[in-house]
Scaffold this motif. Structure first.
Motif, short mmCIF file in Angstrom:
data_model
loop_
_atom_site.label_atom_id
_atom_site.label_comp_id
_atom_site.label_asym_id
_atom_site.label_seq_id
_atom_site.Cartn_x
_atom_site.Cartn_y
_atom_site.Cartn_z
N LEU A 71 0.83 -1.21 0.00
CA LEU A 71 0.00 0.00 0.00
C LEU A 71 0.86 1.26 0.00
CD1 LEU A 71 -2.88 -1.04 2.42
CD2 LEU A 71 -3.11 -0.45 -0.02
N ASP A 72 1.97 1.21 0.70
CA ASP A 72 2.88 2.37 0.73
C ASP A 72 3.54 2.61 -0.63
OD1 ASP A 72 2.31 2.91 3.38
OD2 ASP A 72 4.16 2.01 4.15
N CYS A 73 3.58 1.59 -1.49
CA CYS A 73 4.16 1.73 -2.83
C CYS A 73 3.15 2.27 -3.84
CB CYS A 73 4.68 0.37 -3.31
SG CYS A 73 6.06 -0.27 -2.36
N CYS A 74 1.92 2.41 -3.43
CA CYS A 74 0.84 2.81 -4.32
C CYS A 74 0.32 4.20 -3.98
CB CYS A 74 -0.32 1.81 -4.19
SG CYS A 74 0.08 0.15 -4.73
N PRO A 75 -0.47 4.78 -4.88
CA PRO A 75 -1.10 6.06 -4.54
C PRO A 75 -2.05 5.87 -3.36
CG PRO A 75 -1.54 5.45 -6.84
CD PRO A 75 -0.83 4.31 -6.20
N PRO A 76 -2.23 6.90 -2.54
CA PRO A 76 -3.11 6.78 -1.37
C PRO A 76 -4.52 6.33 -1.71
CG PRO A 76 -1.94 8.88 -1.34
CD PRO A 76 -1.61 8.22 -2.65
N GLU A 77 -5.00 6.67 -2.89
CA GLU A 77 -6.36 6.31 -3.29
C GLU A 77 -6.57 4.80 -3.34
OE1 GLU A 77 -4.33 8.27 -5.27
OE2 GLU A 77 -5.13 10.19 -4.61
N PHE A 78 -5.50 4.04 -3.53
CA PHE A 78 -5.64 2.58 -3.60
C PHE A 78 -6.14 2.01 -2.27
CE2 PHE A 78 -2.78 1.01 -7.31
CZ PHE A 78 -3.29 1.99 -8.14
N LEU A 116 -3.41 -6.79 -4.71
CA LEU A 116 -2.70 -5.55 -4.37
C LEU A 116 -1.28 -5.58 -4.92
CD1 LEU A 116 -2.27 -2.86 -2.91
CD2 LEU A 116 -1.85 -4.19 -0.80
N ALA A 117 -0.61 -6.72 -4.81
CA ALA A 117 0.76 -6.84 -5.32
C ALA A 117 0.81 -6.59 -6.82
CB ALA A 117 1.34 -8.21 -4.99
N ARG A 118 -0.19 -7.11 -7.55
CA ARG A 118 -0.21 -6.89 -9.00
C ARG A 118 -0.42 -5.42 -9.31
NH1 ARG A 118 1.90 -7.48 -13.23
NH2 ARG A 118 3.31 -7.99 -11.57
N PHE A 119 -1.35 -4.77 -8.59
CA PHE A 119 -1.57 -3.33 -8.78
C PHE A 119 -0.28 -2.55 -8.47
CE2 PHE A 119 -6.17 -1.93 -9.03
CZ PHE A 119 -6.67 -3.15 -9.43
N ALA A 120 0.37 -2.89 -7.37
CA ALA A 120 1.60 -2.20 -6.97
C ALA A 120 2.69 -2.40 -8.02
CB ALA A 120 2.07 -2.68 -5.60
N ALA A 121 2.81 -3.62 -8.52
CA ALA A 121 3.84 -3.90 -9.53
C ALA A 121 3.63 -3.06 -10.77
CB ALA A 121 3.85 -5.39 -9.88
N ARG A 122 2.39 -2.96 -11.24
CA ARG A 122 2.10 -2.16 -12.43
C ARG A 122 2.34 -0.67 -12.17
NH1 ARG A 122 3.48 -3.39 -16.21
NH2 ARG A 122 2.21 -1.89 -17.31
#
Length: 124
Positions: free
Chosen positions: A32-39, A52-58
């Motif tokens: 979650l820290d690797c993603c935009p706050p909206e995630f 979540l990992a797939r979203f973060a990877a992309r």
């Protein structure tokens, strides 16, 4: 598995080793820290760490591309607008950011692999 289980180089320090108590919770927080706050607002991402990992990877891969593009843009687009030293400093800033993002991309990939069941084995 214990906290002292083997994890490969690049494993994020804030994530407990796979199999350790609470490791998926720490993995989720890291991702979650690797993603935009909206995630954080999407329940599916909080409930399913692999998703979540797939979203973060992309997302991180996109940031890596942006950093690479940024270096090229600075080198081409700024020389007529700022002194050469400023161009050099801007390129160095982008390169530093790009290196950081490559480390994050590796860490996210390792966490994603572990969430998908990959076991890491210490090389001989």
């Amino acid at each position: 598995m214990s906290d002292s289980a083997y994890v490969p180089a690049g494993w994020p320090s804030q994530v407990r080793p796979p199999g350790a108590p609470g490791w998926e919770r720490t993995a989720t927080a890291f991702l979650l820290d690797c993603c935009p706050p909206e995630f954080r607002a999407y329940p599916v991402l909080r409930r399913h760490p692999v998703v979540l990992a797939r979203f973060a990877a992309r997302f991180v891969a996109g940031q890596c591309t942006t950093a690479q593009d940024g270096v090229a843009e600075i080198r081409i687009g700024l020389p007529r607008s700022v002194p050469p030293q400023v161009v050099t400093e801007a390129v160095e800033a982008w390169l530093e950011q790009a290196a950081h993002l490559l480390r994050v991309r590796r860490a996210v990939g390792l966490v994603e692999d572990a969430l998908r069941g990959k076991e890491f084995v210490m090389p001989l």
